[in-house]
Write an enzyme that holds these catalytic residues in place. Structure first.
Site, PDB file in Angstrom:
ATOM      1  CD  GLN A   1      -1.633   2.191   2.574  1.00  0.00           C
ATOM      2  OE1 GLN A   1      -0.551   1.662   3.302  1.00  0.00           O
ATOM      3  NE2 GLN A   1      -1.989   3.558   2.378  1.00  0.00           N
TER       4      GLN A   1
ATOM      5  CG  HIS B   1      -9.511   5.024   5.438  1.00  0.00           C
ATOM      6  ND1 HIS B   1      -8.366   4.807   4.838  1.00  0.00           N
ATOM      7  CD2 HIS B   1      -8.608   4.650   6.595  1.00  0.00           C
ATOM      8  CE1 HIS B   1      -7.318   5.021   5.184  1.00  0.00           C
ATOM      9  NE2 HIS B   1      -7.561   4.616   6.278  1.00  0.00           N
TER      10      HIS B   1
ATOM     11  NE  ARG C   1      -8.725   3.829  11.202  1.00  0.00           N
ATOM     12  CZ  ARG C   1      -8.547   3.323  12.492  1.00  0.00           C
ATOM     13  NH1 ARG C   1      -9.631   2.763  12.943  1.00  0.00           N
ATOM     14  NH2 ARG C   1      -7.315   3.696  12.820  1.00  0.00           N
TER      15      ARG C   1
HETATM   16  C1  LIG Z   1      -5.695   0.372  13.368  1.00  0.00           C
HETATM   17  C2  LIG Z   1      -6.086   0.572  11.190  1.00  0.00           C
HETATM   18  C3  LIG Z   1      -5.113   1.301  10.682  1.00  0.00           C
HETATM   19  C4  LIG Z   1      -5.328   1.610   9.760  1.00  0.00           C
HETATM   20  N1  LIG Z   1      -4.281   1.800   8.406  1.00  0.00           N
HETATM   21  C5  LIG Z   1      -4.491   1.708   7.485  1.00  0.00           C
HETATM   22  C6  LIG Z   1      -3.274   2.312   6.236  1.00  0.00           C
HETATM   23  O1  LIG Z   1      -1.816   2.192   6.824  1.00  0.00           O
HETATM   24  N2  LIG Z   1      -3.169   2.542   5.111  1.00  0.00           N
HETATM   25  C7  LIG Z   1      -4.448   2.526   4.843  1.00  0.00           C
HETATM   26  O2  LIG Z   1      -4.924   2.076   2.989  1.00  0.00           O
HETATM   27  N3  LIG Z   1      -5.286   2.000   5.355  1.00  0.00           N
HETATM   28  C8  LIG Z   1      -5.701   1.686   6.276  1.00  0.00           C
HETATM   29  N4  LIG Z   1      -6.858   1.193   7.433  1.00  0.00           N
HETATM   30  C9  LIG Z   1      -7.999   1.538   6.956  1.00  0.00           C
HETATM   31  C10 LIG Z   1      -7.969  -0.043   6.231  1.00  0.00           C
HETATM   32  O3  LIG Z   1      -6.699  -0.483   5.089  1.00  0.00           O
HETATM   33  C11 LIG Z   1     -10.013  -0.588   6.207  1.00  0.00           C
HETATM   34  O4  LIG Z   1     -10.202   0.277   4.781  1.00  0.00           O
HETATM   35  C12 LIG Z   1     -10.864  -0.726   6.951  1.00  0.00           C
HETATM   36  O5  LIG Z   1      -9.988  -1.189   7.902  1.00  0.00           O
HETATM   37  C13 LIG Z   1     -11.891  -1.327   6.407  1.00  0.00           C
HETATM   38  O6  LIG Z   1     -12.095  -1.540   7.745  1.00  0.00           O
HETATM   39  P1  LIG Z   1     -12.405  -2.990   8.717  1.00  0.00           P
HETATM   40  O7  LIG Z   1     -11.563  -1.932   9.621  1.00  0.00           O
HETATM   41  O8  LIG Z   1     -14.287  -2.224   9.366  1.00  0.00           O
HETATM   42  O9  LIG Z   1     -12.998  -3.681   7.890  1.00  0.00           O
HETATM   43  C14 LIG Z   1      -6.642   0.932   8.845  1.00  0.00           C
HETATM   44  C15 LIG Z   1      -7.537   1.009   9.349  1.00  0.00           C
HETATM   45  C16 LIG Z   1      -6.891  -0.034  11.066  1.00  0.00           C
HETATM   46  C17 LIG Z   1      -8.687  -0.007  11.873  1.00  0.00           C
HETATM   47  C1  LIG Z   2      -1.498   6.276  10.815  1.00  0.00           C
HETATM   48  C2  LIG Z   2      -2.723   6.393   9.452  1.00  0.00           C
HETATM   49  C3  LIG Z   2      -2.962   6.968   8.473  1.00  0.00           C
HETATM   50  C4  LIG Z   2      -3.070   4.847   9.532  1.00  0.00           C
HETATM   51  C5  LIG Z   2      -4.475   4.433   9.026  1.00  0.00           C
HETATM   52  O1  LIG Z   2      -4.778   4.950   7.772  1.00  0.00           O
HETATM   53  C6  LIG Z   2      -5.948   4.469   9.902  1.00  0.00           C
HETATM   54  O2  LIG Z   2      -5.334   4.659  11.477  1.00  0.00           O
HETATM   55  O3  LIG Z   2      -6.751   4.408   9.056  1.00  0.00           O
END
Ligand SMILES: Cc1cc2nc3c(=O)[nH]c(=O)nc-3n(C[C@H](O)[C@H](O)[C@H](O)COP(=O)(O)O)c2cc1C
Ligand SMILES: CC(C)CC(=O)C(=O)O
Length: 381
Positions: A142, A268, A271
């Site tokens: 990614q 995401h 988030r």
């Molecule tokens: C703790 C955490 C860190 C994440 N970090 C990234 C990341 O570094 N890059 C990214 O593209 N998405 C990141 N995401 C989003 C995930 O790739 C994904 O889109 C999302 O968690 C999917 O939803 P779900 O947790 O409900 O399955 C993160 C999600 C979480 C929970």
């Molecule tokens: C440190 C963050 C940018 C990682 C991420 O994508 C997330 O927490 O959803």
């Protein structure tokens, strides 16, 4: 939490009793993690309405069982971005996994290797990608669009050298979502998870109230990212390019026109922008717009094998799993394996009861939005 541990198996907790669902595993994780780490993992942006909508919209989809179709030996095998996979799932990119368990990404990659599914390495991984490649897992890399473009170039080079099969550019991070839990918790990452400029940036951001991870993230992301950059990226790498974070059908159509190799319908995990639609709600229009020009994967809110089958029934090419993997990770590699085996068991159960001997049959299932028992909209049948 055991973040200072050097990695002995004895430090890894076991669940109190065998979990039957991802929710069981989540409850276990909630008791094992420090409250502010739990909040960082499970929380969403704003009032978390998108986070919740992902779940309720999935739960509202009914699948109409087919019968008399010999489901004695259902197969969950498929192909994801050209690579065979034992289930139609990959692990979503998630930053700083050593926050959850000292083995972090290494434990997840090993579990993926064993389960036969791809692992997406975050641009903000807390374990170097070459170490993850040594597990033999299928890796996707990614990217975030860092202002420091040399860093994007380095990530691409590392991805190619590590044998990654795809690069996944996340396009939904012009800045970090307003995650109120992290702001209220003055959330700061423990030292030692990041390296290089990131470590310095995190340290510098960690001295004031509010979310220091958000402060740091906002200094490294380039919000000027636009379609010209997608052309640049495609020229820079021999790897297939995937865009993650598409919700609008017009953006999906543009992505297909630009010749990207796949898209991930994602908010995401709720988030980033609170107010976005659920991904399962956005999927049908995206599929129409893409019209088979590239595979369409999906994530955000998937918590069961039935959810996975729901996405496949609506036409998704596969599902990325986020938080369920991190919940399992509190138990290290075994915990992630547990999550994946629960999901596999549930997927097999749902396939068997709906008459799907394989995942091609899933695409023929009729799906109904249950609320109000209305007839299925044309796009969902
Ligand atoms: C703790 C955490 C860190 C994440 N970090 C990234 C990341 O570094 N890059 C990214 O593209 N998405 C990141 N995401 C989003 C995930 O790739 C994904 O889109 C999302 O968690 C999917 O939803 P779900 O947790 O409900 O399955 C993160 C999600 C979480 C929970
Ligand atoms: C440190 C963050 C940018 C990682 C991420 O994508 C997330 O927490 O959803």
């Amino acid at each position: 939490m055991t973040t200072t541990d050097t990695g002995t198996p004895a430090a890894t907790p076991s669940p109190p009793q065998t979990p039957l669902t991802v929710d069981d595993i989540a409850q276990w994780a909630a008791t094992e993690l420090e409250p502010e780490v739990w909040d960082f993992v499970c929380g969403g942006a704003g009032d978390e309405s998108t986070l919740q909508l992902n779940r309720t919209d999935l739960a509202n989809i009914r699948l109409v069982p087919r019968v008399l179709r010999d489901v004695a030996h259902p197969s969950t095998h498929t192909t994801l971005l050209g690579t065979p996979a034992a289930m139609p799932v990959a692990v979503a990119p998630m930053a700083y996994q050593r926050l959850i368990h000292p083995h972090g990404e290494l434990a997840v990659a090993r579990a993926c290797k064993r389960a036969g599914i791809p692992f997406t390495v975050s641009a903000l991984t807390s374990t170097p990608i070459d170490q993850l490649a040594a597990t033999g897992a299928t890796l996707w890399a990614q990217l975030y669009w860092f202002t420091d473009r040399a860093r994007v170039g380095e990530l691409l080079t590392q991805a190619e050298q590590a044998g990654c099969r795809a690069v996944v550019l996340s396009v939904d991070m012009p800045r970090m979502g307003r995650r109120l839990r992290d702001i209220r918790n003055d959330f700061t990452l423990p030292a030692g998870l990041a390296s290089g400029a990131d470590a310095a940036g995190l340290a510098a951001a960690g001295t004031r109230p509010g979310s220091s991870i958000a402060r740091h993230t906002d200094t490294i992301m380039d919000a000027q990212l636009n379609w010209d950059d997608i052309e640049w990226l495609s020229r820079q790498t021999v790897l297939p390019v995937v865009l993650k974070g598409i919700l609008d059908a017009r953006d999906a159509a543009l992505a297909a026109e630009f010749g990207v190799d796949a898209i991930v319908v994602s908010n995401h995990g709720g988030r980033q922008f609170d107010g976005a639609p659920s991904t399962i709600g956005a999927l049908p229009a995206v599929l129409d717009a893409v019209a088979d020009r590239c595979p369409v994967l999906i994530d955000s809110g998937f918590r069961s094998g039935l959810d996975i089958l729901r996405a496949m029934a609506l036409g998704a090419g596969g599902v990325l799993l986020g938080r369920p993997i991190l919940y399992g990770l509190v138990g290290g590699e075994r915990g992630v394996e547990l999550t994946l085996s629960v999901l596999r068991e549930e997927l097999l159960d749902a396939m068997t009861h709906t008459g799907c001997a394989d995942l091609r049959a899933a695409a023929d299932l009729a799906s109904v939005i249950s609320e109000g028992l209305l007839p299925a909209p044309a796009a969902l049948t």
